[in-house]
Each structure stands twice: as structure tokens, then as C-alpha cells.
Design a protein around this motif. Structure first.
Motif, mmCIF file in Angstrom:
data_model
loop_
_atom_site.group_PDB
_atom_site.id
_atom_site.type_symbol
_atom_site.label_atom_id
_atom_site.label_comp_id
_atom_site.label_asym_id
_atom_site.label_seq_id
_atom_site.Cartn_x
_atom_site.Cartn_y
_atom_site.Cartn_z
ATOM 1 N N UNK A 179 1.907 1.906 -3.511
ATOM 2 C CA UNK A 179 0.730 2.431 -4.221
ATOM 3 C C UNK A 179 0.503 3.891 -3.839
ATOM 4 N N UNK A 216 -2.007 14.166 9.907
ATOM 5 C CA UNK A 216 -3.225 14.939 9.660
ATOM 6 C C UNK A 216 -3.174 16.281 10.385
ATOM 7 N N UNK A 267 -1.682 3.195 8.305
ATOM 8 C CA UNK A 267 -2.494 2.512 9.305
ATOM 9 C C UNK A 267 -2.429 1.008 9.103
ATOM 10 N N UNK A 298 0.319 8.828 11.750
ATOM 11 C CA UNK A 298 -0.831 9.282 10.962
ATOM 12 C C UNK A 298 -1.490 10.490 11.605
ATOM 13 N N UNK A 348 -2.300 7.548 4.220
ATOM 14 C CA UNK A 348 -2.728 7.183 5.565
ATOM 15 C C UNK A 348 -3.226 5.734 5.611
ATOM 16 N N UNK A 349 -3.809 5.270 4.533
ATOM 17 C CA UNK A 349 -4.192 3.855 4.505
ATOM 18 C C UNK A 349 -2.945 2.997 4.690
ATOM 19 N N UNK A 356 -6.507 15.072 -2.039
ATOM 20 C CA UNK A 356 -7.069 14.319 -0.928
ATOM 21 C C UNK A 356 -6.771 12.840 -1.073
ATOM 22 N N UNK A 357 -6.914 12.325 -2.278
ATOM 23 C CA UNK A 357 -6.736 10.882 -2.451
ATOM 24 C C UNK A 357 -5.284 10.479 -2.252
ATOM 25 N N UNK A 361 -5.006 10.332 1.405
ATOM 26 C CA UNK A 361 -5.826 9.225 1.886
ATOM 27 C C UNK A 361 -5.083 7.899 1.739
ATOM 28 N N UNK A 362 -4.489 7.690 0.574
ATOM 29 C CA UNK A 362 -3.769 6.433 0.368
ATOM 30 C C UNK A 362 -2.532 6.344 1.250
ATOM 31 N N UNK A 370 0.822 -1.207 0.000
ATOM 32 C CA UNK A 370 0.000 0.000 0.000
ATOM 33 C C UNK A 370 0.858 1.259 0.000
ATOM 34 N N UNK A 427 -8.018 18.746 0.609
ATOM 35 C CA UNK A 427 -9.445 18.827 0.885
ATOM 36 C C UNK A 427 -10.179 18.056 -0.206
ATOM 37 N N UNK A 428 -11.053 17.110 0.149
ATOM 38 C CA UNK A 428 -11.821 16.457 -0.899
ATOM 39 C C UNK A 428 -12.750 17.473 -1.566
#
Lengths: 478, 494
Positions: free
Chosen positions: A323, A412, A400, A408, A396-397, A389-390, A393-394, A320, A383-384
Motif C-alpha cells: 500500500x 526520518x 513500524x 524508520x 513508516x507505518x 507527507x502521506x 507516513x504510509x 502495508x 512536510x504536511x
């Protein structure tokens, strides 16, 4: 394939190297419009190189004596770097003509630097890695100082050169230690050698730390970031654009490969360093940018902050993470291309825009431009529903997934701080009353307009069909 | 049932309106076209959302009108929208208030009409989208995207301290919601699902729940807002233009309550049980403290803003009682507050448009010149106080009935707040409406005109409708709330 000697020219790097020389000669013999023609040719060459990289999936030449490696991750980042290069050459063409900087060598320098970056990304050996880094850096040193009659440009070139040379020295010292203690230069051999041991000995740890320092300098991670704001500020805007967009891609790919290939079994050793670099970069990038009045310095700190997020994904060190890095880097490139395409076309009182406060009143005189800047800024702030944002987001995925909760949360929090200065730009454009209207001109060439619209389209519409990019980045292997 | 994607149409119709407006050139003559286009788009959305209500199946506690498409290939993220009893009225509230907001800004927004209408239409899309999402990632995207138009609305068309207020609003709420993002990812990692429906089955260990609960709490407590996270609200309300305050009070605050019901109660029941005393304490402090603060305000808008915090305190008490009366009361209170506070802000807007001040001292004796205004204002004022027959009564009554099952201390706190709300609202009403006109500037103030009547009378009717026929609203939501309570009790009985 191997039997045919001519096939050697279809190896992307060799093709790019040869074509760069052709471009050089082409520019040399042209009497009129040398700069414009060479730029166009350079763009064409880079486009061809992208095609070659895309179709060159199984070439054995590229692995010449295993100096270089071959993987989908490498190809993705090569294509990203090439795209960034193309975009920055196109968007900076008008700027160069505008400030009468018509040396046809500029696109050639970009070409050589891009070549260096492709080699950097693909390098699988300490020696080839060093040479590739030097090839791209040397071209960039010259590019930073290209405006010879400007003190600031010369200063930024010299600054970049001295600090860059220092970091290269440190890097080389680290290489020599690693070579000395493992007896090999090749990434795979080092990895094989190290797999016999449970922990690194002192010499290798020193070597690793030195290399990390050198690489941190190249990606401009805190505390080795000092050169970034100064070089960004001093260099001509379009060169700054190139600096912001392309070399970061290569350096990030390199630091990923260096950590995850030869030292993949020694996660604990390098992850501490990266963890610190990441947290420091995010926070310093966010806090230092608040006080900036120069848009180029602001973008420098913003890029430092972005590097912090990409390093989070490196700390995560899982699929991940790879990615996330590729998605984040893609979004970073797109956003920077878009913002520089605008900055290189904005003139305040016939001078190219430098001060953020000059953006005042832009929303009245150029509503579309200011809307675009706002979207880019919101996207950079994560900001979405925009692409930035994506990316986050990835990241942080990935973090985590590796149970890096504290990192994380710090990430943020830093993103909230950094949102402040991105919002400040929107505030200056929309909320501040301006008395002097109409001093801002926006002239954009047709080609840059296409680049700008395309990148804005990607920023806004990524949300509707994310799978296109995500499927590619999910299949990457390092 | 309906076989076309009704929910998606409702979500994206305002956005389509926004795209159309984007291509209308703005100048003196065409700005009226922009306004009409915005009004038609929002009215169309409202009418469609009424179909949602009429066709709603009262006997089905789970989601209806579901639409589900694969969105991301690598993770289980879906474009998954639908409506259940809880979100139905939140959506209706959004679609009902937005056209009123457009109408309320018809004449008093003179600069940048196009950007203004674009912001409002975009805002409506993300608000409805947020309430209709069944996928948490989708929910989060809409939840955060709300910040963008609201930031612009406060910052561009706001009052003197608009920049401070807009930054405070944005950063405060962003700080809360990014923590929620981390919580969402942790949830996904544990269950590999982002479906709200699926996650309501209690899948997390006790310790995980506590952390997740705190992360969600950070986000919703700022949004609703609870004391002591409420300080952005008075600033944002006072500086926002009238329509901005209406949406802020009417819908955005409800996002917090909605989130508490869906996420805290629905997904993290054991942690909720653990944190109930905290919530009750904060809510009672909020009710009493902000009511007293409201009493001391000199600015009408600020007074109503503080009263919102107090009313939201009643909502959080109702939600965390986790019984039928409490939750129904909280929902009713949210709907009622959405209508009443929106209407009160519109009423303030009416006199602000005429006199350009919101100081209570400035006004007095308005009943002499504006009898009709005084009447509608009275209805809303009484609704806010919670007089039987108005919407405010139902919610407060149900919450207090529910609270008796929990603890009589909570009842005392809540009831004290209700008394205080009567004090500050009646005192406000007395000062600006009754008496004789002392200020000469008010001598030729005009009563509300047709446009203002069109805005205020539907609101007044719905406030009374809600008070007289609460079952009209309670019936559709009853089963959905029961489902949440049942899940909660099962989880905590283990």
C-alpha cells in the motif's frame, strides 16, 4: 472471449504495440507538423490503453504461457506508468518545439518504452522480464542521445547505454544462475521449487545478489546510482522529465514483484540487500543533493532519495508495504510531473532553466509559479499537509508494522537532511534579493497548464479526501 | 450548547480569509484592502473564539464542541476536533494575538504584503487546528505545518541573518517532530487508535513508554524550548519581524508545553515519573543559565528571547510536578508569558520602527519623550518579573507552591531564576527608559500613536486582569487538569 481472434487486439500490450507501429507510419507519412501530430496521437493511444488496462481484468491472453501475470498491483502500476507517460509527453511537447527537436520518433520512443514498462511490470518469467527491461531501456538509450548535435546529450546516451548494458549483463548472469539451480524460469515455479527448502544454496544466493544488483541499477539505488545524475544532466530536459517520472515506476514495481513472488519465503536473504540499498540511497540522496547547483542533478539525487523510502516499504514486505509503495509512487509521479511541467516552461534569458540560482527573484516576477514550486518542494520534503507527507507516513507505518524501528528513525533523519535542499530552493526564490528582474519568462501551453493544475490540485487537496487513493491501494495484491 | 461546527469554523475562518486575499490583486492602492481583509478575518475568528469561552461548560473535564468525521478509510484516523479546559486558553491566546500581529505589521511591512498576510492567516489556522485536534495524526499535521508559514515569515521579512535563522528554526524543529511521527505510529500500532482521549488511558508497556517519551520529548523540548535545545530560539526571535516574534513567543512556544501535558503526562505517565528528575534538572539549569545569559545581552530582543527560555523553564517545572498547583501554575505561566512576551516584543517593535535598532546602548531616557510608552512598557516588564497583581505572579506563585510538595531544591532553583528575572528586566528598563536623553537621535522620538495604543492597551488590560482575577482562567481548566492528574496517579500507583 477466447474464441474471437479479434479480441487479441484488446489486450492492452498488444494494442499498444500495434498502435505504436501505426504511430510510426503515421509520423513517417506526414509532411508537416509530424512531431506535434504524432505526439497527440501517442497521447490518444496511451489514453485508450489505460481504458483497456482498466477493463481488462480477466483476460487470459495476457498470461500467455504464464510469461505474464495479472493482479491488481500490476494493473495499478501499469496505469500509473501510462499516466506518467501521457503527462510527460504533454508537458514536453512545447520544449521539444522550443529547442527545435522535432523528430517525430520521440513520442514513438516513449511509446515503445512504455510498452516495455508495461511488460516489465506484468512479467512473471525471467526471460520475459529480461526482454521487457531491454525493450524499455533501448528506447531510453536512444531518447537520451536524441539531440545528436549536442555533446552532452550524446555523452549521457552513451553513458546510460554502457552502464545499462553492463547491468543487463549482470542481471542476465543472475537469471542464468537462478535458472540453473531451480530449473525454471517461471516465477511461480521458482517459488514452488524453493518452498521445499529452508535456505538458499550458494548458487541461488549468488543469482539473487546479481539480480538485485541489476534491479538496483534500474531503480538507481545507491551504490548503483552513478549514472543517474549524469544522464539526467546531459539529456534534454524533457527526456530527463520522462526518465524521472516513468521508468522508476516500472522498475519499482518489478523489484517488488521479484522479491515478493519468487523469493517471498527467503525474506532474510534479500531484505538485507534491500535494507542496505535503502539506507544508502536515502542518505546519499539527501547529502549529495545539497551541493548541487544544477536543478536536474538536484532532482536526480532527490529521486535517489525517494527510491530509498520506497525500498523501506519493500523491506517491510507486508500488505502495508505494498500500500505504501503504491501511494508513495503515486505521490512521486505527481510531484515530478508538476515540477517538470514548470521547469519545461521556464526560460532564463531565452534558455531553459538549468541553474538553481537563476530562480532568484522568481517570487517577484511570477508569484504563482514560485508558490507552486514551493508547494512541490515542501511536498517532496514530506512536510504536511501535502501529498508527499502521506507517502512517507504510509512507508513508516509499514516499517513500524514490521518493527523496523532503526530503519524508520534513519529514514526520518534522512528526510530532515533532505529538507535542507528543498528549502534552499524556496530560499533562493523568496529570500534572496535579485537585482536582475524580469529575465525569467514563463510560457506554458494550455495542455501543460491543465496537467500542472491537476497535479498541484492533487498535491494540495489529497489531505481532504485521502480515501480515494487509499482505498484503491489498500485493495492491491501482488 | 451550540449545534453548528463552531470549532471548525474557528479553525478554517482564517484560511477562508487567506483564500479571499489570494484573489485580491496586490499593488500600491489595494494593499490596504489586503490588510483590512486579514484584520477582519482574524477579528472574526477572535470573536467566535470568545463564544467558545462563554458557552464553555466548566463542569465537564473532557472535550466539548466535539466534531468527528471519518478521514481515512483504512485506519482509525478521524477529523476529530474539540476543546477542553487545557486547549481553550491556548486557542484564545492564538486568536487574540493574531489580529494584534496584523495590526502591528500595518505600516512596517512594505514589501509583499499579500504573502505576509497569507502566511499569518495560514499560521493562525494551523495553530488553532493544532490545539483543537483530538486525533493525533491531525495534531501532527498541524504541528508540522506551522513550520511552513513561520519559515517564510522569518526568511522573507526578517533581519540581516534571516536565512540562517529560518533554516535553523525549520530544521531544528523538524528534527524533533519527525521523531514524534515515529512515536505516533508506534502508538497507533499498539492500540489501533489515534484518539488523544482514548490514549490517555495508559496502554503501553513500561519499556515502550520510555522510548515513546523520549521521542515526544525530542519534539516538545525543542519547541518549548528547553536548555540545551534552545539555541534556535534567540536566532529566530532576533531575526523575525516583530509580529513573527510575537507569534513565536506567544503561541509557538506553548505548543511544547501543551504537548507535554497532553502526551507525556496524559499518555506516558510511568515514563514521565521516571524522567522527572531529568526534566527538573534541565529546567533549573535553563532558568539560571538563560537568566544569566539574558543579563549579558546587548540586543533587547535577544534579552527577551532568553528570558522566554527561563520562563518556559518555570512552565516545565510546573508541568512535571504533576500536582494541581504545579499544573495550574504552568498553565497560568504559559498564558501570562504568551501575553507578556508578546507585548514586550511589540514594545520593542514600537521603538524599532522609529529608530531601526534594537541595541540597548542606543536608547536611554525614553520616559522624557514617551511617557505613555514608558507606562505600558512598565506594566509588561512587571508582568514578566512576576509582581503581584500582574499575570506573571499567579503562575510563578502556584508553581513554587507546588514545588514545595516535591523538593525544596527545585524551589530554590526556580526562586533564584525569578530573582534574576527581576534583575535583568529592571536593569533593561532602567537603561532604556530612565535617565535623561543622551542620544541626540532620540530627541524628537514620538510617543505611541493610536494604532499602537489599540495594540498595547488590550494586552495591558489582560495582563492585569489575569493577575487580579486568576480564577476567571483557572476555573475552566481546573477539571481537565484534575483528570490528567488523576489518571497519572492511578497509573503510577499500580
Amino acid at each position: 472471449m477466447l474464441n474471437n481472434i479479434y479480441n487479441i487486439f484488446f489486450i492492452p500490450e498488444i494494442f499498444l504495440a500495434c498502435s505504436s507501429f501505426v504511430c510510426l507510419l503515421f509520423g513517417l507519412f506526414l509532411k508537416k507538423n509530424a512531431f506535434r501530430q504524432t505526439s497527440n496521437l501517442a497521447v490518444f493511444v496511451l489514453l485508450l490503453t489505460i481504458l483497456l488496462v482498466y477493463y481488462d481484468s480477466e483476460s487470459n491472453f495476457a498470461n500467455y504461457k504464464s510469461l505474464f501475470s495479472h493482479s491488481s498491483f500490476i494493473n495499478f502500476f501499469k496505469i500509473l506508468a501510462l499516466l506518467g507517460s501521457i503527462a510527460s509527453i504533454i508537458i514536453s511537447k512545447d520544449y521539444f518545439l522550443g529547442v527545435k527537436l522535432k523528430n517525430f520518433e520521440i513520442p514513438i520512443l516513449f511509446l515503445f518504452s512504455t510498452l516495455g514498462m508495461m511488460l516489465m511490470i506484468a512479467s512473471n518469467n525471467l526471460m520475459s522480464m529480461y526482454l521487457a527491461i531491454e525493450l524499455q531501456s533501448l528506447s531510453l538509450y536512444v531518447a537520451a542521445a536524441i539531440k545528436r548535435d549536442s555533446i552532452s546529450s550524446a555523452e549521457s546516451g552513451v553513458k546510460y547505454f554502457i552502464l545499462g548494458a553492463l547491468s543487463s549483463g549482470i542481471l542476465l548472469y543472475g537469471f542464468s544462475l537462478i535458472y540453473g539451480f531451480t530449473g525454471s524460469m517461471n516465477f511461480d515455479d521458482i517459488s514452488l521449487y524453493l518452498s521445499k527448502y529452508d535456505n538458499l544454496n550458494l548458487g541461488l544466493i549468488f543469482g539473487l545478489v546479481f539480480v538485485m544488483v541489476g534491479l538496483a541499477f534500474k531503480v538507481s539505488a545507491v551504490p548503483f546510482h552513478m549514472w543517474t545524475p549524469d544522464v539526467y544532466e546531459g539529456a534534454p530536459n524533457s527526456i530527463t522529465g520522462f526518465f524521472a517520472i516513468v521508468p522508476k515506476i516500472a522498475a519499482v514495481a518489478l523489484i517488488y514483484r521479484f522479491c515478493l513472488v519468487p523469493f517471498e519465503n527467503f525474506y532474510l536473504e534479500w531484505s538485507q540487500i534491500i535494507l542496505f540499498l535503502s539506507i544508502a540511497s536515502m542518505f546519499l540522496g539527501a547529502i549529495a543533493a545539497i551541493a548541487q547547483s544544477n536543478i536536474k542533478r538536484l532532482l536526480a539525487y532527490s529521486s535517489i532519495g525517494h527510491i530509498g523510502y520506497i525500498l523501506i516499504a519493500l523491506v517491510a514486505a507486508n500488505d502495508d508495504g505494498i500500500k505504501a509503495a503504491s501511494i508513495y509512487m503515486f505521490s512521486y509521479m505527481i510531484m515530478n510531473v508538476a515540477i517538470f511541467a514548470i521547469l519545461l516552461s521556464l526560460k532564463v534569458k531565452n534558455e531553459y532553466l538549468i541553474n538553481i540560482s537563476d530562480l532568484k527573484g522568481l517570487s517577484k516576477s511570477n508569484p504563482i509559479v514560485s508558490l507552486s514550486i514551493s508547494i512541490i518542494m515542501l511536498s517532496m520534503a514530506g512536510i504536511p499537509p501535502f501529498i508527499g507527507f502521506f507517502g512517507k507516513f504510509y512507508v513508516f507505518i509499514a516499517a513500524i508494522e514490521q518493527e523496523l524501528y532503526v530503519l524508520s528513525v534513519l529514514g526520518v533523519l534522512a528526510s530532515v537532511i533532505s529538507a535542507f535542499y528543498y528549502l534552499r530552493i524556496i530560499k533562493i526564490m523568496y529570500f534572496d534579493e535579485s537585482k536582475s528582474e524580469g529575465i525569467i519568462n514563463f510560457h506554458i501551453s494550455f495542455q501543460s497548464k491543465i496537467i500542472l493544475s491537476l497535479s498541484l490540485f492533487l498535491i494540495i487537496c489529497f489531505i481532504f479526501y485521502p480515501s480515494l487513493l487509499i482505498n484503491i491501494s489498500a485493495s492491491l495484491t501482488i | 450548547m451550540i449545534d453548528w461546527p463552531l470549532v471548525s469554523v474557528i479553525i478554517f475562518l482564517p484560511l477562508i480569509g487567506a483564500l479571499i486575499i489570494l484573489f485580491i490583486k496586490e499593488d500600491e492602492l489595494t494593499s490596504i484592502n489586503i490588510k483590512w481583509a486579514a484584520l477582519l478575518a482574524t477579528l472574526g475568528t477572535f470573536i467566535l473564539s470568545l463564544i467558545l469561552w462563554l458557552q464553555f461548560d466548566y463542569s465537564n473535564p473532557s472535550y466539548q464542541y466535539e466534531e468527528k468525521f471519518r478521514w481515512f478509510d483504512d485506519f482509525n484516523f478521524f477529523y476529530h476536533v474539540g476543546v477542553d479546559g487545557i486547549s481553550l486558553f491556548m486557542i484564545l491566546l492564538s486568536t487574540f494575538l493574531t489580529p494584534l500581529c496584523i495590526l502591528a505589521s500595518w505600516n512596517n511591512i512594505k514589501k509583499r504584503v499579500k504573502e505576509y498576510m497569507l502566511s499569518f492567516l495560514f499560521l493562525e489556522t494551523v495553530m488553532i487546528g493544532m490545539f483543537a485536534s483530538i486525533d493525533i495524526l491531525l495534531f501532527y499535521i498541524f504541528f508540522e505545518a506551522v513550520l511552513i508559514p513561520m519559515y517564510l515569515i522569518i526568511g522573507i521579512w526578517g533581519g540581516n541573518r534571516r536565512i540562517y535563522a529560518s533554516f535553523k528554526f525549520f530544521l531544528y524543529t523538524l528534527l524533533g517532530s519527525v521523531l514524534m511521527l515515529i512515536a505516533i505510529i508506534v502508538m497507533y500500532r499498539n492500540t489501533s487508535s489515534m484518539s488523544i482521549e482514548f490514549l490517555q488511558g495508559n496502554y503501553f508497556s513500561y519499556n515502550t513508554q520510555l522510548f515513546l517519551w523520549l521521542a515526544f520529548f525530542a519534539s516538545f523540548a525543542v519547541k518549548i524550548p528547553m536548555w540545551p535545545f534552545h539555541t534556535w530560539l534567540p536566532d529566530a526571535h532576533v531575526e523575525a519581524p516583530t509580529a513573527g516574534s510575537v507569534i513565536l513567543a506567544g503561541v509557538l512556544l506553548k505548543m511544547g508545553g501543551y504537548g507535554f501535558i497532553r502526551f507525556s503526562l496524559g499518555m506516558l505517565p510511568e515514563a514521565t515519573e521516571f524522567f522527572i528528575p531529568l526534566i527538573m534538572t534541565l529546567s533549573i539549569v535553563a532558568i539560571v543559565y538563560t537568566s544569566l545569559v539574558a543579563l549579558a545581552q546587548t540586543d533587547i530582543k535577544k534579552l527577551i528571547a532568553y528570558s522566554s527560555v527561563a520562563h518556559m523553564g518555570i512552565v516545565t517545572i510546573g508541568i512535571f510536578l504533576v500536582n494541581q498547583q504545579g499544573l495550574e501554575g504552568a498553565m497560568m505561566q504559559m498564558i501570562s508569558h504568551g501575553l507578556v512576551s508578546a507585548a514586550l516584543f511589540l514594545c520593542v517593535g514600537v521603538i524599532y520602527d522609529r529608530m531601526h535598532t534594537r541595541e540597548i546602548e542606543f536608547y536611554g531616557g525614553l520616559v522624557q519623550r514617551m511617557p505613555l510608552y514608558a507606562t505600558v512598557f512598565m506594566i509588561f516588564m512587571l508582568g514578566s518579573v512576576g509582581l503581584p497583581g500582574t499575570s506573571g505572579f499567579v503562575g510563578e506563585f502556584l508553581v513554587i507552591v507546588g514545588a514545595f510538595k516535591f523538593s525544596s531544591y527545585v524551589v530554590i532553583g526556580a526562586a533564584f531564576g525569578i530573582i534574576l528575572s527581576a534583575v535583568y528586566m529592571l536593569y533593561l528598563y532602567k537603561r532604556i527608559i530612565f535617565g535623561t536623553i543622551t542620544n541626540n537621535k532620540l530627541a524628537d522620538i514620538l510617543d505611541i500613536n493610536t494604532r499602537e495604543k489599540i495594540i498595547l492597551i488590550p494586552l495591558a488590560i489582560s495582563v492585569i486582569l489575569l493577575g487580579l482575577f486568576p480564577n476567571l482562567f483557572l476555573d475552566p481548566m481546573r477539571l481537565s487538569l484534575e483528570l490528567i492528574i488523576t489518571n497519572y496517579e492511578i497509573a503510577n500507583a499500580k
